[in-house]
Scaffold this motif. Structure first.
Motif, PDB file in Angstrom:
ATOM      1  N   VAL A  91       0.829  -1.252  -0.107  1.00  0.00           N
ATOM      2  CA  VAL A  91      -0.209  -0.016   0.106  1.00  0.00           C
ATOM      3  C   VAL A  91       0.837   1.356   0.130  1.00  0.00           C
ATOM      4  CG1 VAL A  91      -1.828   1.269   1.155  1.00  0.00           C
ATOM      5  CG2 VAL A  91      -1.911  -1.047   1.270  1.00  0.00           C
ATOM      6  N   ASN A  92       0.690   2.109  -1.077  1.00  0.00           N
ATOM      7  CA  ASN A  92       1.605   3.564  -1.159  1.00  0.00           C
ATOM      8  C   ASN A  92       0.439   4.391  -0.587  1.00  0.00           C
ATOM      9  OD1 ASN A  92       2.833   5.585  -1.666  1.00  0.00           O
ATOM     10  ND2 ASN A  92       3.146   5.047  -3.902  1.00  0.00           N
TER      11      ASN A  92
ATOM     12  N   GLN B 286      -2.269   1.935  -4.713  1.00  0.00           N
ATOM     13  CA  GLN B 286      -1.821   3.280  -4.808  1.00  0.00           C
ATOM     14  C   GLN B 286      -3.161   4.228  -4.277  1.00  0.00           C
ATOM     15  OE1 GLN B 286       0.643   5.409  -5.644  1.00  0.00           O
ATOM     16  NE2 GLN B 286      -0.139   7.105  -4.773  1.00  0.00           N
ATOM     17  N   LEU B 287      -2.914   4.785  -3.268  1.00  0.00           N
ATOM     18  CA  LEU B 287      -4.310   5.446  -2.494  1.00  0.00           C
ATOM     19  C   LEU B 287      -4.409   6.763  -3.022  1.00  0.00           C
ATOM     20  CD1 LEU B 287      -3.626   5.332   1.395  1.00  0.00           C
ATOM     21  CD2 LEU B 287      -4.444   3.800  -0.229  1.00  0.00           C
TER      22      LEU B 287
ATOM     23  N   PRO C 252     -11.873   4.030  -2.083  1.00  0.00           N
ATOM     24  CA  PRO C 252     -11.448   2.792  -2.438  1.00  0.00           C
ATOM     25  C   PRO C 252     -11.307   1.693  -1.015  1.00  0.00           C
ATOM     26  CG  PRO C 252     -10.194   4.479  -3.386  1.00  0.00           C
ATOM     27  CD  PRO C 252     -10.745   5.076  -2.307  1.00  0.00           C
ATOM     28  N   VAL C 253     -11.854   2.065   0.069  1.00  0.00           N
ATOM     29  CA  VAL C 253     -11.571   1.265   1.176  1.00  0.00           C
ATOM     30  C   VAL C 253     -12.174  -0.081   0.976  1.00  0.00           C
ATOM     31  CG1 VAL C 253     -12.229   0.562   3.530  1.00  0.00           C
ATOM     32  CG2 VAL C 253     -11.433   3.049   2.759  1.00  0.00           C
TER      33      VAL C 253
ATOM     34  N   GLY D  75      -2.298  11.104   6.660  1.00  0.00           N
ATOM     35  CA  GLY D  75      -3.745  10.874   7.051  1.00  0.00           C
ATOM     36  C   GLY D  75      -4.541   9.977   6.206  1.00  0.00           C
ATOM     37  N   ARG D  76      -4.151  10.076   4.938  1.00  0.00           N
ATOM     38  CA  ARG D  76      -5.038   9.065   4.053  1.00  0.00           C
ATOM     39  C   ARG D  76      -4.790   7.584   4.437  1.00  0.00           C
ATOM     40  NH1 ARG D  76      -5.244  10.719  -0.316  1.00  0.00           N
ATOM     41  NH2 ARG D  76      -4.661  12.812   0.176  1.00  0.00           N
ATOM     42  N   ILE D  77      -3.504   7.094   4.762  1.00  0.00           N
ATOM     43  CA  ILE D  77      -3.208   5.820   5.032  1.00  0.00           C
ATOM     44  C   ILE D  77      -3.810   5.453   6.533  1.00  0.00           C
ATOM     45  CG2 ILE D  77      -1.050   6.059   6.253  1.00  0.00           C
ATOM     46  CD1 ILE D  77      -0.210   3.014   4.658  1.00  0.00           C
ATOM     47  N   LEU D  78      -3.715   6.352   7.431  1.00  0.00           N
ATOM     48  CA  LEU D  78      -4.403   6.012   8.584  1.00  0.00           C
ATOM     49  C   LEU D  78      -5.988   6.035   8.362  1.00  0.00           C
ATOM     50  CD1 LEU D  78      -2.686   8.432  11.106  1.00  0.00           C
ATOM     51  CD2 LEU D  78      -2.239   5.932  10.744  1.00  0.00           C
TER      52      LEU D  78
END
Length: 207
Positions: free
Chosen positions: A6-7, A38-39, A66-67, A93-96
């Motif tokens: 996961v990026n 890719q987020l 995309p979760v 923040g996006r990965i959290l």
């Protein structure tokens, strides 16, 4: 076997992607398939602990980012690498937001599968960021994959992390260690070794 990487950066070709590509190449050399998720730069909702996911077969009630796509891929993966850039001494923040909702809604997709986290920064905050991401593994019975140094690399401008020779070696060693652990798990499964059944107790500190 397949590892999902996961990026957690909005940049497709930034230094986090560079580090993840080193890991992916090492895994593929060892015969492990890889996919980088890719987020991107879109918005991600936070988890609001509504518990609606308990009625949705391990998926989040919010379906406008995309979760749930990630959860579908996670269910088919055998291992994970979560990568984040460091902006303010912690993961993006996006990965959290992604991981809070994914682990809350779909923890079964991750349990007992090896995981590793990496962080890339211009200068500082990497170890704190890795520590935060590792907590998703340790709350969900996931073996944590290590390397020959902390799983960090340094670089500011895109692809500058390639100049961090030790950091790139750390990433490649991480990929090899992940491959080794996956092969050990596969061998154990073939020999009839099953995952342990956890005890379940829940208490509140105020009682």
């Amino acid at each position: 076997m397949k590892v999902l990487l996961v990026n957690g950066s909005a940049r497709v070709h930034g230094n986090t992607a560079t580090a993840l590509q080193q890991i992916a190449q090492a895994l593929e050399t060892e015969g492990i398939d890889t996919q980088i998720f890719q987020l991107g730069a879109g918005a991600y909702r936070d988890c609001i602990a509504c518990n609606r996911c308990s009625d949705l077969d391990g998926h989040c009630v919010f379906d406008d980012d995309p979760v749930n796509e990630f959860l579908n891929l996670a269910a088919q993966a055998d291992g994970f690498v979560f990568g984040t850039p460091v902006y303010y001494a912690h993961p993006s923040g996006r990965i959290l937001s992604l991981l809070d909702r994914a682990f809350y809604a779909g923890s079964a997709a991750f349990a007992h599968k090896p995981g590793a986290s990496i962080a890339v920064a211009r200068r500082a905050g990497t170890c704190a960021s890795v520590d935060v991401l590792n907590k998703y593994f340790t709350i969900n019975q996931m073996p944590v994959v290590s390397s020959t140094y902390w799983n960090v690399a340094f670089g500011g401008a895109p692809e500058e992390a390639l100049q961090d020779a030790e950091g790139m070696a750390t990433m490649r060693n991480l990929g090899r260690n992940m491959a080794w652990m996956l092969k050990c798990i596969e061998t154990g499964r073939a020999a009839g070794i099953t995952v342990p059944e956890p005890e379940r107790e829940r208490t509140n500190f105020i009682r």
